[in-house]
Design an enzyme around this catalytic site. Sequence first.
Site, mmCIF file in Angstrom:
data_model
loop_
_atom_site.group_PDB
_atom_site.id
_atom_site.type_symbol
_atom_site.label_atom_id
_atom_site.label_comp_id
_atom_site.label_asym_id
_atom_site.label_seq_id
_atom_site.Cartn_x
_atom_site.Cartn_y
_atom_site.Cartn_z
ATOM 1 N N GLU A 195 0.800 -1.230 0.000
ATOM 2 C CA GLU A 195 0.000 0.000 0.000
ATOM 3 C C GLU A 195 0.837 1.287 0.000
ATOM 4 O OE1 GLU A 195 -2.794 -0.396 3.220
ATOM 5 O OE2 GLU A 195 -3.426 -2.391 2.582
ATOM 6 N N GLU A 311 -6.376 -10.579 -1.418
ATOM 7 C CA GLU A 311 -7.168 -10.370 -0.187
ATOM 8 C C GLU A 311 -8.673 -10.288 -0.501
ATOM 9 O OE1 GLU A 311 -5.610 -7.145 2.167
ATOM 10 O OE2 GLU A 311 -3.544 -7.583 1.644
#
Length: 404
Positions: A195, A311
């Site tokens: 991220e 995810e």
Amino acid sequence: MSKTNVRHPPHYKENTLLTRREFISSGLQTTGAIAVASAATGILTGCSHQVHAHPTLATASGEITGKASLKAHAAAHELLVGAAVNTRLLRSDANYARILREQYDLVVAENAMKWGPLRPAPDKYFFDEADALVAFAEQNKMKVRGHNLAWHEALPGWFAATVNKENAQRFLTDHIATVAGRYKGKIRSWDVVNEAIQVKDGRPDGLRKSPWLELLGPGYIDIAFRAARQADPGALLTYNDYGVEYDNDEDARKREFILQLLRRMKADNVPLDALGIQSHIRAGSSSSFGKGIQDYIAGTRALGLQVFLTELDVNEDDLPYNDVAQRDHAIAEVYRNYLDTVLPDPAVKSVLTWGVTDRYTWLNGPTQKRKQPNRRQRALPFDDNYQPKEAFFAMRDCFDRRSV
Ligand code: G3I
């Protein structure tokens, strides 16, 4: 082109037969759908849709293990299928461990391999939970993803007061050498940096103003990937991020910044093998999946990189109705539309859901700001009682539809 939402009745499962139990529980008899009793097998096909008996289901109705498992169907189409694991549950919940063994050939620690859980003190490591996951995987011939070596979240409490511009590189490289070195040869892929892109932070390179960026500048990314390659040359080094899945302006801008980062890293010979697309998606979204993410994956493939869906789960808080069958169908439709959009690209090598059962999804956790606080999220393939939901069958059907 965006995936047209083909509407199916709630019970619909392509190429499968409904067992008597499934037919009755689906409420099918109230939908007026054509119900044809199959006397030979005692199985009802409850679809108003031409149903083709699924070879592995025609005999053992409702079977979901062995040849009918997610991992069997995935492997038949050059895919690994996995889940994020809470290692404490491996010891405390037999059903949880059983489903992991039956359904998946790839696991990732939901939290145990993050800085915070690994680093109780600047000079201490705590590996018990991470070791337990790796041991479980080895015992069950499963592969392991490492998550993650550099992130702005889950940093230990001592980090801010201890790590500074002078010692930050040593802390980062020592951490990676120790952690990735410990599991050398046992990790199929590492989320090395997680991220790193945050468009709204306003930088020309789109980088998030994370502690690592403040301490080391943009070079922290290259430092981390180079340290990871040195620590475990056999691991597939992955850049992992979210918010790139939809055909809308926000996701398009983030996709472009990430592709710019990947291209720059390849141009600078930074060791990089794969892109992780977290795939935290939503039911009831006004956006759809289509050319945006398909071009993103194709652009990643053009760089010689693999793509992992890392995810996957479906947040259903935007659904205005409470009926469970309706919600499960809407959630399954999102799984279908998303996976049918991305799986045709041969660069996609694995699909992991962020958890196994709704019972333990982070989306029902205390940190979540809920729009529907009075109901539990049904985000994953198995429900609170470990029963496969329509999303399970949707995933399996999407694997089967993959032409690879
Ligand atoms: O284990 C402690 C417990 O001892 C303590 O009593 C409790 C209350 O403080 O906290 C527990 O730790 C929590 C941990 O989850 C385990 O439940 C942390 O506070 C909590 O922050 C942590 O949340 C995790 C979150 O990442 C932050 O690390 C979620 O479980 C996890 O699902 C989530 O996963 C992230 C991925 O790593 C990256 N992509 C997004 C994804 C969802 O946010």
